[in-house]
Design an enzyme around this catalytic site. Sequence first.
Site, PDB file in Angstrom:
ATOM      1  N   LYS A  48     -27.518  -6.325 -14.687  1.00 13.89           N
ATOM      2  CA  LYS A  48     -26.621  -5.968 -14.160  1.00 13.89           C
ATOM      3  C   LYS A  48     -25.421  -6.428 -13.949  1.00 13.89           C
ATOM      4  CE  LYS A  48     -25.970  -1.241 -13.045  1.00 13.89           C
ATOM      5  NZ  LYS A  48     -27.006   0.092 -12.867  1.00 13.89           N
ATOM      6  N   ASP A 101     -22.063   2.144 -15.504  1.00  9.92           N
ATOM      7  CA  ASP A 101     -22.555   3.096 -14.480  1.00  9.92           C
ATOM      8  C   ASP A 101     -20.948   3.169 -13.561  1.00  9.92           C
ATOM      9  OD1 ASP A 101     -24.741   2.456 -12.441  1.00  9.92           O
ATOM     10  OD2 ASP A 101     -22.701   2.013 -11.073  1.00  9.92           O
TER      11      ASP A 101
HETATM   12  P1  NDP Z   1     -19.692   7.978 -12.159  1.00  8.75           P
HETATM   13  O1  NDP Z   1     -18.525   6.735 -12.152  1.00  8.75           O
HETATM   14  O2  NDP Z   1     -19.086   7.986 -13.357  1.00  8.75           O
HETATM   15  O3  NDP Z   1     -19.396   8.922 -10.704  1.00  8.75           O
HETATM   16  C1  NDP Z   1     -19.207   8.862  -9.490  1.00  8.75           C
HETATM   17  C2  NDP Z   1     -19.395   9.292  -8.624  1.00  8.75           C
HETATM   18  O4  NDP Z   1     -19.418   9.183  -7.614  1.00  8.75           O
HETATM   19  C3  NDP Z   1     -17.741  10.036  -8.411  1.00  8.75           C
HETATM   20  O5  NDP Z   1     -17.900  11.176  -7.897  1.00  8.75           O
HETATM   21  C4  NDP Z   1     -17.215   8.821  -6.921  1.00  8.75           C
HETATM   22  O6  NDP Z   1     -16.099   9.944  -6.832  1.00  8.75           O
HETATM   23  C5  NDP Z   1     -18.419   9.064  -6.045  1.00  8.75           C
HETATM   24  N1  NDP Z   1     -18.451   7.624  -5.714  1.00  8.75           N
HETATM   25  C6  NDP Z   1     -18.678   6.624  -6.007  1.00  8.75           C
HETATM   26  N2  NDP Z   1     -19.354   5.890  -5.682  1.00  8.75           N
HETATM   27  C7  NDP Z   1     -19.118   6.370  -3.773  1.00  8.75           C
HETATM   28  C8  NDP Z   1     -18.306   6.623  -2.135  1.00  8.75           C
HETATM   29  N3  NDP Z   1     -19.155   4.677  -2.358  1.00  8.75           N
HETATM   30  N4  NDP Z   1     -19.012   7.431  -1.928  1.00  8.75           N
HETATM   31  C9  NDP Z   1     -18.541   8.313  -1.718  1.00  8.75           C
HETATM   32  N5  NDP Z   1     -18.686   8.810  -3.235  1.00  8.75           N
HETATM   33  C10 NDP Z   1     -18.674   7.434  -4.266  1.00  8.75           C
HETATM   34  O7  NDP Z   1     -20.494   6.322 -12.339  1.00  8.75           O
HETATM   35  P2  NDP Z   1     -21.969   7.374 -11.784  1.00  8.75           P
HETATM   36  O8  NDP Z   1     -22.322   8.907 -12.294  1.00  8.75           O
HETATM   37  O9  NDP Z   1     -22.261   6.659 -13.130  1.00  8.75           O
HETATM   38  O10 NDP Z   1     -22.930   6.740 -11.842  1.00  8.75           O
HETATM   39  C11 NDP Z   1     -23.331   7.583  -9.839  1.00  8.75           C
HETATM   40  C12 NDP Z   1     -24.388   7.065  -8.895  1.00  8.75           C
HETATM   41  O11 NDP Z   1     -25.614   6.938 -10.768  1.00  8.75           O
HETATM   42  C13 NDP Z   1     -24.211   5.694  -9.173  1.00  8.75           C
HETATM   43  O12 NDP Z   1     -25.342   5.116  -8.386  1.00  8.75           O
HETATM   44  C14 NDP Z   1     -25.386   4.984 -10.733  1.00  8.75           C
HETATM   45  O13 NDP Z   1     -25.952   3.698  -9.991  1.00  8.75           O
HETATM   46  C15 NDP Z   1     -26.139   5.831 -10.791  1.00  8.75           C
HETATM   47  N6  NDP Z   1     -27.072   6.065 -12.586  1.00  8.75           N
HETATM   48  C16 NDP Z   1     -26.161   5.687 -13.124  1.00  8.75           C
HETATM   49  C17 NDP Z   1     -26.669   6.053 -14.650  1.00  8.75           C
HETATM   50  C18 NDP Z   1     -25.645   5.735 -15.702  1.00  8.75           C
HETATM   51  O14 NDP Z   1     -26.582   5.924 -17.500  1.00  8.75           O
HETATM   52  N7  NDP Z   1     -24.366   6.473 -15.502  1.00  8.75           N
HETATM   53  C19 NDP Z   1     -27.611   5.331 -14.554  1.00  8.75           C
HETATM   54  C20 NDP Z   1     -29.109   5.466 -13.856  1.00  8.75           C
HETATM   55  C21 NDP Z   1     -28.177   5.267 -11.949  1.00  8.75           C
HETATM   56  P3  NDP Z   1     -14.331   8.780  -6.469  1.00  8.75           P
HETATM   57  O15 NDP Z   1     -14.693   9.161  -8.285  1.00  8.75           O
HETATM   58  O16 NDP Z   1     -14.122   9.384  -5.813  1.00  8.75           O
HETATM   59  O17 NDP Z   1     -15.296   7.574  -6.430  1.00  8.75           O
END
Ligand code: NDP
Length: 450
Positions: A124, A164
């Site tokens: 990561k 991510d």
């Molecule tokens: P994105 O950046 O596309 O979306 C993240 C979302 O979560 C946004 O809506 C963001 O809001 C919100 N968010 C992020 N940090 C916070 C926080 N501290 N408090 C509140 N809301 C928050 O990321 P992903 O959708 O790709 O990833 C989401 C989760 O899934 C993570 O935990 C990631 O590790 C996990 N994941 C992702 C994979 C992938 O293929 N993308 C694979 C496996 C796991 P804002 O825009 O306001 O920050």
Amino acid sequence: MHSKMKEVYDSVIERDPDQPEFHQAVEEVLDSLGPVIDAHPDYLQVVKSIVEPERIIQFRVPWYDDEGNLQVNRGFRIQMNGAIGPYKGGLRFHPSVNQSILKFLAFEQVFKNSLTGLPMGGGKGGSDFNPKGRSDNEVRRFCQSFMMELWRHIGANLDVPAGDIGVGGREIGFLFGMYRKLANEFTGVLTGKGLSYGGSLIRPEATGYGTVYFAREMLATRDMSFEGAKVAISGSGNVAQFAAEKVLDLGGKPVTLSDSSGFIHDSNGIDREKLAWVMDLKNVRRGRIVEYAEHFGCDYTESKPEPNLNGLWGADADIALPCATQNEINGEEAKMLVDNGCIAVAEGANMPCTPEAVECFHENGLLFAPGKASNAGGVATSGLEMSQNSLRLNWSREEVDRRLEEIMVNIHRNAADTAAKYGMEGNYVAGANIAGFLKVAEAMEAQGHI
Ligand code: NDP
């Protein structure tokens, strides 16, 4: 916790006392491994080793903003475990990024990748860079500077990063372009690429779809389904958007979405048209979720500072899919879900439920899927992207989705069967941890604990 595992856990804390997220991830895995150590005492050597990254790379990332000011960020890559294949895992760009968070994510990734059945080790990386509010030119300059260092540490047979939080198609494109220029070769060194330069169909959808496929399998063990179910989803990024899409495909009704500023609750349901609007808002216009409430006229609640999604889990929901970030459901919020009659929770994000929340779900008989099993569809499809790059072939949307679904069904079966074999029927946390561990342990032992 088994006394031998407790010794290892204590040594992890002693070595890096200021890494709470890493401790949390290690504790959850070691807690499950007691019966394995009783059955294979020699695996204690593996456990001692598996909690220590093979390599940590940290570097300076200087770049110029649009006003011509020098900005300096910190870049990282954690190469956690390469015993079963090249390191594989995403890059996160978020101001909270530090070694503790990346080590927890890399550690989880080792077990997750093993569970997919594909030959991928765990890694990561990322940076404390915040892409929010930055122009495309700033993001491009940052990505190019980040890759100026990272490129010498990665490769199609060595370490293959993906996206991510904060790293989507735009960032992967800039990173790939710079890698190609520096390495002077076109290889499948990153996944999540655009379709015009080696990406795979269904990769953007895969984590969200996979989470819902896993939840569907879990529900089926109790003769239940998504049909007619109210589904609370957090986040509104990549994982949340496609989890919502698959919930709609299976006849469920998504009722919440969030971002770091707050959450919306639409009791009429987020239908396909509204979801398409959210995708445009988040992926093209890069706006805030409050605009949904203004546009469609539903409830919006601003987040409180900590925990920042406070309130969302009080929504009346049959199924919960946390898809935003780590530790977004604490014990109290878990209790709200239970009191509202929630029957199943599947983690789309990595470690969104605190240990107290997981305990609450187990005590109250909810179906609970840990992220390392339920969100493995993203990395699995990255694995399929790597295969297509090696074969220089592109599979159809149907072909990739079929393989993804098959992988998720297999992960569910493997986690369920392993839990039952070790006397913890229905405990997907234990099942996923043990099943993921066994394959890596065998490979580490065979390779002589290098
Ligand atoms: P994105 O950046 O596309 O979306 C993240 C979302 O979560 C946004 O809506 C963001 O809001 C919100 N968010 C992020 N940090 C916070 C926080 N501290 N408090 C509140 N809301 C928050 O990321 P992903 O959708 O790709 O990833 C989401 C989760 O899934 C993570 O935990 C990631 O590790 C996990 N994941 C992702 C994979 C992938 O293929 N993308 C694979 C496996 C796991 P804002 O825009 O306001 O920050």
